[in-house]
Enzyme design. Structure first.
Site, PDB file in Angstrom:
ATOM      1  N   LYS A 159       0.876  -1.183   0.000  1.00 49.41           N
ATOM      2  CA  LYS A 159       0.000   0.000   0.000  1.00 49.41           C
ATOM      3  C   LYS A 159       0.913   1.232   0.000  1.00 49.41           C
ATOM      4  CE  LYS A 159      -1.907   3.022   2.028  1.00 49.41           C
ATOM      5  NZ  LYS A 159      -1.605   4.421   1.659  1.00 49.41           N
ATOM      6  N   GLU A 234      10.031   1.884  10.480  1.00 52.40           N
ATOM      7  CA  GLU A 234      11.037   2.925  10.229  1.00 52.40           C
ATOM      8  C   GLU A 234      10.302   4.252  10.294  1.00 52.40           C
ATOM      9  OE1 GLU A 234      13.727   0.246   7.191  1.00 52.40           O
ATOM     10  OE2 GLU A 234      13.278   2.318   6.657  1.00 52.40           O
ATOM     11  N   CYS A 268      14.063  10.811   6.111  1.00 49.83           N
ATOM     12  CA  CYS A 268      14.043  10.455   7.534  1.00 49.83           C
ATOM     13  C   CYS A 268      15.414  10.647   8.173  1.00 49.83           C
ATOM     14  CB  CYS A 268      13.590   9.020   7.689  1.00 49.83           C
ATOM     15  SG  CYS A 268      14.602   7.899   6.728  1.00 49.83           S
ATOM     16  N   GLU A 365       9.783  17.050  14.383  1.00 52.99           N
ATOM     17  CA  GLU A 365      10.222  16.765  13.021  1.00 52.99           C
ATOM     18  C   GLU A 365       9.471  17.677  12.043  1.00 52.99           C
ATOM     19  OE1 GLU A 365       8.962  13.081  11.052  1.00 52.99           O
ATOM     20  OE2 GLU A 365      11.007  12.802  10.326  1.00 52.99           O
TER      21      GLU A 365
END
Ligand code: NAD
Length: 471
Positions: A159, A234, A268, A365
């Site tokens: 997905k 992750e 990331c 973040e």
């Protein structure tokens, strides 16, 4: 192919123009994909590793052949600059080649004999798995999950992210052309709450490999709890780049800039916090500002472009909100912060200096071309600041004193640390984060620990006494 869910639109971050309608997958589509993955699993799992290896190498060949097409598609869909995406497509091929070569030995285990028993450990593929990927570098990231799953003998339901759904279709086409049997890789596009959620709750899906935000990871853990899903996460990061006064400052400068402004900072592993020692901070900031102001923001397909538009308006609004937050909290806006043009989601690379560790721009973040710089006096203060966030994905340490580098790295809370280097991946090494940045490791044999079950079979040698109940 659109099912009963209809379609959704994917639009260009450059000018908001429609790129393509995309099938909107529903829970029913996920169920059909999971059934296909379940039916295809026994034959794929039983196939000799050498044959799986050959098919995965063929997939890598075809990715290389179509790398330009993949990269173009990703530039349009994500807004990431050509100079990075052209390499990311080839990284996808490398991921397949690397895991193709490991396929024949994926089942290997150990022999652990005792005086009375001969223990043999083997590994078997866990079953059909779900792979859920984010919108940044979507092709490369999906191959990073799908290649080891297929090499292990698992079947997959993928997905992809709703904001960059297109390149997953190219991967599915390539796999089909390479001779991957039907049902081994299944693609369902759609939203997180619909298709994504249904995948994590499906009883026939044995594990979920997820790349995305930390809070989505928490949701997936809850959603998968009923069916006891194995998860591999992750997640996000607020990674520090720590520059000590004894570092090679020219190299540190190049790396600090590359690690936050390449790939739009939408990566990331980006080093979004710069920790710079007091004695060199003014000089380092001056050099930084001069270079940042020369970074070229532009159309992703222009080969000179270094930063393209952000993925979509909501993300652009989030990044610009953080500019306002940084100013309101009292940090110094030393570069950037402004929108470029009035179409698309372009923003100048941004630097805040003189931030303090508890400011929101030093803790949260942002996931854009947005750097927060914090000063420190000595090693212990640097360590306290570096570890003082919820995340722990990567860390970058710049010093020419190797004993300092060793001491510091040992205490730095991060899954991956580079000393005197930007992020350079070596596929056999473990990739993953600690704290809110993830669970589990990818890379080398670590990937198989996730996609496979380890099984012990114990053969008695006939030399031990068995307790004789009821004798
Ligand atoms: P996101 O978490 O919003 O979405 C990621 C994927 O999860 C998408 O496919 C989305 O549709 C799906 N999803 C959302 N809600 C879901 C739910 N309830 N159930 C199942 N699936 C659901 O992340 P994003 O905005 O696409 O990506 C950016 C994030 O990804 C950043 O936080 C970044 O740090 C992280 N990221 C981490 C790594 C890493 O290796 N650690 C790599 C790339 C990106």
């Amino acid at each position: 192919m659109p099912g009963k869910g209809g379609t959704f639109e994917t639009r260009s971050p450059v000018d908001e123009s429609l790129i393509a309608p995309v099938a909107l997958g529903t829970a029913a589509d996920i169920d059909a994909a999971a059934q296909a993955a379940k039916s295809a699993f026994p034959a794929w799992a039983a196939m000799a590793g050498d044959r799986r290896k050959a098919i995965l190498h063929k997939i890598a060949d075809l990715i290389e052949e179509r790398a330009t097409e993949i990269a173009l598609c990703e530039c349009w869909d994500t807004g990431q600059a050509w100079r990075f995406m052209s390499k990311a497509a080839l990284r996808g091929a490398e991921n397949f080649r690397y895991f193709a070569d490991l396929a024949p030995s994926a089942r290997d285990g150990k022999s652990l004999p005792t005086r009375t028993h001969w223990n043999v450990t083997t590994r078997v593929p866990i079953g059909p798995v779900g792979v859920i990927t984010p919108w940044n570098t979507p092709f490369m990231l999906s191959t990073w999950k799908i290649a080891p799953a297929l090499a292990a003998g698992c079947t997959v339901v993928h997905k992809p992210a709703e904001f960059s759904p297109l390149s997953a279709r190219l991967l599915a086409e390539i796999c089909h052309e390479a001779g991957l049997p039907p049902g081994v890789l299944n693609l369902v596009n759609g939203f997180g709450e619909g298709a994504g959620r249904a995948l994590t709750e499906h009883p026939d899906i044995k594990a979920i490999a997820f790349v995305g935000e930390s809070r989505t990871g928490s949701m997936i853990m809850r959603q998968g709890s009923e069916t006891l899903k194995r998860v591999h996460f992750e997640l996000g990061g607020k990674n520090p780049c720590i520059v000590f006064e004894d570092a090679d400052l020219d190299r540190a400068l190049d790396a600090a800039i590359f690690m936050i402004y390449s790939l739009n900072g939408e990566r990331c592993t980006s080093a979004s916090r710069l920790l710079v020692q007091d004695s060199i901070a003014d000089n380092f900031h001056d050099m930084l500002v001069m270079r940042i102001n020369r970074i070229k923001v532009g159309h992703p397909l222009d080969p000179r472009t270094e930063i393209g538009p952000l993925i979509h308006q909501t993300h652009f609004d989030k990044v610009t909100d953080y500019v306002a937050i940084g100013k309101a909290d009292g940090a110094t806006l030393a570069a950037g912060g402004a929108r470029v043009g009035d179409a698309g989601w372009f923003i100048r690379p941004t630097l805040f200096t003189d931030a303090t560790p508890n400011m929101r721009i030093a803790q949260e973040e942002v996931f854009g071309p947005f750097l927060t710089s914090i000063r420190f006096k000595d090693d212990s203060e640097a360590l306290e600041i570096a570890n003082g966030v919820v995340y722990g994905l990567t860390g970058y340490v710049w010093t020419n004193d190797m004993s300092r580098a060793l001491r510091f790295s040992e205490k730095l809370e991060a899954g991956m640390i580079w000393v005197n280097s930007e992020n350079v991946r070596h596929l056999p090494t473990p990739f993953g984060g600690v704290k809110a940045s993830g669970i589990g490791r990818d890379g080398g044999d670590w990937s198989f620990d996730f996609y496979m079950e380890t099984k012990n079979t114990s053969f008695a040698l006939g030399q031990h006494n068995i307790q004789r109940l009821g004798a």
